[in-house]
Design a protein around this motif. Sequence first.
Motif, PDB file in Angstrom:
ATOM      1  N   VAL A  88       0.589  -1.299  -0.047  1.00  9.65           N
ATOM      2  CA  VAL A  88       0.079   0.143   0.507  1.00  9.65           C
ATOM      3  C   VAL A  88       0.899   0.848  -0.073  1.00  9.65           C
ATOM      4  N   PRO A  89       0.403   2.193  -1.020  1.00  8.78           N
ATOM      5  CA  PRO A  89       1.550   3.509  -0.871  1.00  8.78           C
ATOM      6  C   PRO A  89       1.051   4.327  -0.381  1.00  8.78           C
ATOM      7  N   ALA A  96      -8.524  -0.468   3.356  1.00  4.19           N
ATOM      8  CA  ALA A  96      -9.453  -1.269   4.019  1.00  4.19           C
ATOM      9  C   ALA A  96      -8.445  -3.046   3.157  1.00  4.19           C
ATOM     10  N   TYR A  97      -8.652  -4.056   4.189  1.00  2.00           N
ATOM     11  CA  TYR A  97      -8.398  -4.676   3.790  1.00  2.00           C
ATOM     12  C   TYR A  97      -9.231  -6.426   4.515  1.00  2.00           C
ATOM     13  N   TYR A  98      -9.396  -7.701   4.045  1.00  2.00           N
ATOM     14  CA  TYR A  98      -9.741  -9.079   4.376  1.00  2.00           C
ATOM     15  C   TYR A  98      -8.908 -10.133   3.937  1.00  2.00           C
ATOM     16  N   TYR A 109      -8.094  -8.756  -0.068  1.00  2.00           N
ATOM     17  CA  TYR A 109      -8.487  -7.913  -0.912  1.00  2.00           C
ATOM     18  C   TYR A 109      -8.299  -6.713  -0.224  1.00  2.00           C
ATOM     19  N   VAL A 110      -7.377  -6.012  -1.186  1.00  2.00           N
ATOM     20  CA  VAL A 110      -6.880  -4.833  -0.119  1.00  2.00           C
ATOM     21  C   VAL A 110      -7.949  -3.532  -1.270  1.00  2.00           C
ATOM     22  N   PRO A 184      -6.609   8.428  -7.449  1.00  2.00           N
ATOM     23  CA  PRO A 184      -7.527   6.864  -8.266  1.00  2.00           C
ATOM     24  C   PRO A 184      -7.834   6.198  -6.632  1.00  2.00           C
ATOM     25  N   MET A 185      -9.092   5.951  -7.154  1.00  2.00           N
ATOM     26  CA  MET A 185      -9.333   4.458  -6.492  1.00  2.00           C
ATOM     27  C   MET A 185      -8.664   2.747  -6.948  1.00  2.00           C
ATOM     28  N   VAL A 186      -7.508   2.500  -5.765  1.00  4.17           N
ATOM     29  CA  VAL A 186      -7.298   1.112  -7.111  1.00  4.17           C
ATOM     30  C   VAL A 186      -7.924  -0.601  -5.515  1.00  4.17           C
ATOM     31  N   TYR A 187      -8.531  -1.043  -6.464  1.00  4.60           N
ATOM     32  CA  TYR A 187      -9.392  -2.212  -5.909  1.00  4.60           C
ATOM     33  C   TYR A 187      -8.116  -3.937  -6.629  1.00  4.60           C
TER      34      TYR A 187
END
Length: 194
Positions: A88-89, A96-98, A109-110, A184-187
């Motif tokens: 994660v930069p 959030a993560y799982y 999942y991040v 930007p949103m990253v998945y």
Amino acid sequence: MTMSLPRQAAHPGEPPPRPPEDRRHRNRRRAITLLIIVLLIGVPAVYLIISAAQSRDSGKDKEAKYSATGLTADYPSKVQQRLYQVPVPHPADRVAYYETNNWKTSRLYVQFRTTQPGLETFLGAVGVNRSDLKRGDITIDTRDRQVSGWRFTGPGPWWGLSHEQKNPAPTQDIVVNLSNPVLPMVYVVSRTVP
């Protein structure tokens, strides 16, 4: 007639015999002995009780963490980031993560929002380039969307890529929402075979 034996004299370097112990001295000696016994038994017993309570509390914390279903608003641990190769930069927010684990596959999942330089740094650390992203390519499958709760239906443009690697290295599916090009949103779904 019984014959009595003469009493032997004490050796000249030997101390004279001790006088009988008085009551005060005896009570003091017994109190010190009792204190030593209490310290030898009581201190370890108290330590064990405290340690057991802390261990039980730690187990409850871990149980709550691992029984969570869905994303947890926090950074994944450094070990998770390294194992799944999802660094994660900085700067990043909305992190959030799982994590899911089973005998067949483990997944992390991040999600995070970052800056344009942060996105470049993240993609470079994963081992891909910005040019590898394909417009409109939602690479995270339906199963992973259901597990994470992600819905890629909002305003886009949406960009994605799948970064497959040879085992034991993880494979990452990455989707980026550039509706706000500055942030930007990253998945990411990173999966590895144990």
